[in-house]
Design a protein around this motif. Structure first.
Motif: not given
Lengths: 126, 364
Positions: A64, A44, A41-42, B294, B291-292, B342, B297, B313-314, A62
């Motif tokens: 989920v 970076d 989903v991402f 989690r 960005a995620i 992050i 963090y 989450y996203l 990344e």
């Protein structure tokens, strides 16, 4: 079953390296890695111009559920980042060997000799 | 370590090539196809979860209701039989033993559904509180299997598959039913923010119920989607938003703690916290960049570390990075600018409410 493509170089941290021309290579993650991650989903990634050190973390991919560090299989300088993956990270799941992440000018092509070939990587992920 | 446990539906998960992982001592399906598809199936249609790992504890005896009331934060004595009540078991210091559903069966029976990871701890803790009450406590977890059927089409599915009309079953109530001749306890509850049912039955009977739902096209969903769904609905997970380190007040669930109902274990500490204010709060956070954030963090205000992400989450439904985080009270106000650490970056965001998404529960 995950696949490994002939002619590429593979790291133990599941990145692949494809030599485009001389010192210019593409770097991505393997089919095994994407299948382990699940839905990406991402992604970076660092910017073009960033220096990469072999075996050092350079970004993350990344799913989920979790973030996985990306470990550079080569030493060199990033020439280009695949912007398509920023907008469509799911491309990593769909065709990971076409979905390169970085185009890199490597310092020393002999460094690639320390990586695995497709057969060795296939055994490694058995 | 003891041997990993299997649910009665384990063969079904393997046949579907689910990705399996150990959770709370069970080998559980994390995902069958991919988490976003399973998540969307529940938000838009209907999905089913094997949650047979959940714990079931039965309190029996003349004092069953009085005992449950004495150890539980929410009000039950004024509720009719057939009602389900959500709340907490607390330690004397107000921190949380577990969150659970209390099923009010009858005058002498109260049925508790607790977190799989806490069953042994809960059972021991409950037994240790029974002095002076005419009750017995039984851990029936190994005798019960459970399917959660969740999504806007859950009611229609039950009608079509089992010819069972649940249109008049209210939210947070239960009844005993027969599903193709298999006896089950069925409640209108869930952990996704959608309408749906939780079905409890024996390890033998559960298989035919699962197969009937699968044959009707209900999407099997794993624990991965269960977590993304409950998170978007801002439902807490033990070990994340709630734990033995926080009270329900700190976690933002005062509505499930009825401090005025009379004594219960942990009440004095909650009263004090309500009066004096909490040192920390669980808040919602939204990031301004992709960005995620989690679990685990760090959260900062300026250079100061002010808290930690409990789940993030996203968001699959909203497409934005959101989180719940435990932060110092001084930074818990909506709109407060924060950053989340992050990897090597500090990603800017702000404190927001936890209404990430409108819950689609059955209105009674």
């Amino acid at each position: 079953m995950s696949k490994a493509v002939e002619g590429l170089f593979y790291s133990e941290s599941h990145e692949w390296v494809k030599v485009v021309d001389g010192n210019i290579v593409l770097v991505g993650i393997t089919d095994f890695a994407q299948s382990q991650l699940g839905s990406v989903v991402f992604v970076d990634l660092p910017e073009a111009g960033t220096r990469l050190e072999k075996d050092a973390e350079f970004g993350a991919v990344e799913s989920v559920k979790a973030a996985s560090d990306l470990i550079s299989p080569v030493t060199g300088e990033i020439l280009e980042v695949n912007e398509d993956l920023i907008g469509e990270p799911e491309l990593v799941n769909q065709d990971d060997y076409a979905s390169w992440m970085l185009k890199v000018e490597i310092d020393d092509p002999t460094e690639l000799e320390s990586l695995m070939d497709a057969a060795a990587y296939g055994n490694f992920t058995e | 370590m003891s041997q990993v446990l299997l649910t009665p539906l384990h063969d079904r998960h393997l046949a579907l090539h689910a990705k399996m992982e150990e959770f709370a001592g069970f080998d559980m399906p994390i995902v069958y196809t991919n988490i976003p598809d399973e998540h969307v199936a529940v938000r838009e249609r209907v999905g089913m979860f094997d949650v047979s790992h959940m714990g079931e504890i039965l309190i029996k005896g003349n004092d069953a209701r009085a005992f449950a009331d004495a150890i539980f934060t929410n009000e039950i004595l004024d509720k009719p039989f057939g009602k389900v009540v959500y709340g907490y078991l607390l330690y004397e210091n107000g921190t949380i033993v577990d969150d659970l559903l209390v099923y009010l069966v009858n005058e002498t029976e109260v049925f508790l559904v607790v977190n799989a990871s806490n069953v042994a701890k809960d059972y021991e803790w409950i037994v240790n509180q029974t002095e002076g009450f005419d009750v017995t406590v039984q851990n029936l977890s190994s005798e019960y299997a459970e399917i959660a059927l969740q999504g806007p089409l859950a009611e229609k599915t039950m009608l079509e598959v089992f010819n069972l009309d649940l249109s008049n079953l209210e939210f947070f109530t239960f009844r005993n039913v027969e599903l193709h001749g298999h006896p089950a306890l069925l409640s209108r509850t869930g952990y996704t923010g959608e309408d749906g049912f939780e079905i409890y039955t024996s390890n033998e009977d559960i298989v035919a119920i699962w197969d009937a739902l699968a044959a009707a096209g209900v999407v099997p969903c794993g624990l991965g989607a269960r977590d993304t769904l409950r998170f978007e609905a801002a439902l807490p997970l033990y070990g994340h938003e709630i734990s033995d380190q926080v009270t329900p007040i700190t976690a933002g669930f005062k509505m499930f703690t009825k401090v005025d109902k009379g004594p219960f274990i942990g009440r004095e500490v909650l009263l004090k916290e309500i009066e004096e204010g909490s040192a920390k709060k669980v808040v919602g956070i939204e990031l301004k960049e992709k960005a995620i954030p989690r679990a685990g963090y760090p959260v900062y205000a300026g250079n100061q570390e002010i808290g930690v992400v409990t789940t993030g989450y996203l968001s699959i439904t909203l497409g934005v990075p959101i989180a719940m985080a435990l932060v110092d009270q001084a930074y818990s106000k909506k709109g407060t600018e924060i950053t989340v650490g992050i990897r090597k970056k500090l990603i800017p965001g702000f404190v927001r409410d936890r209404k990430f998404l409108k819950k689609n529960y059955k209105s009674n």
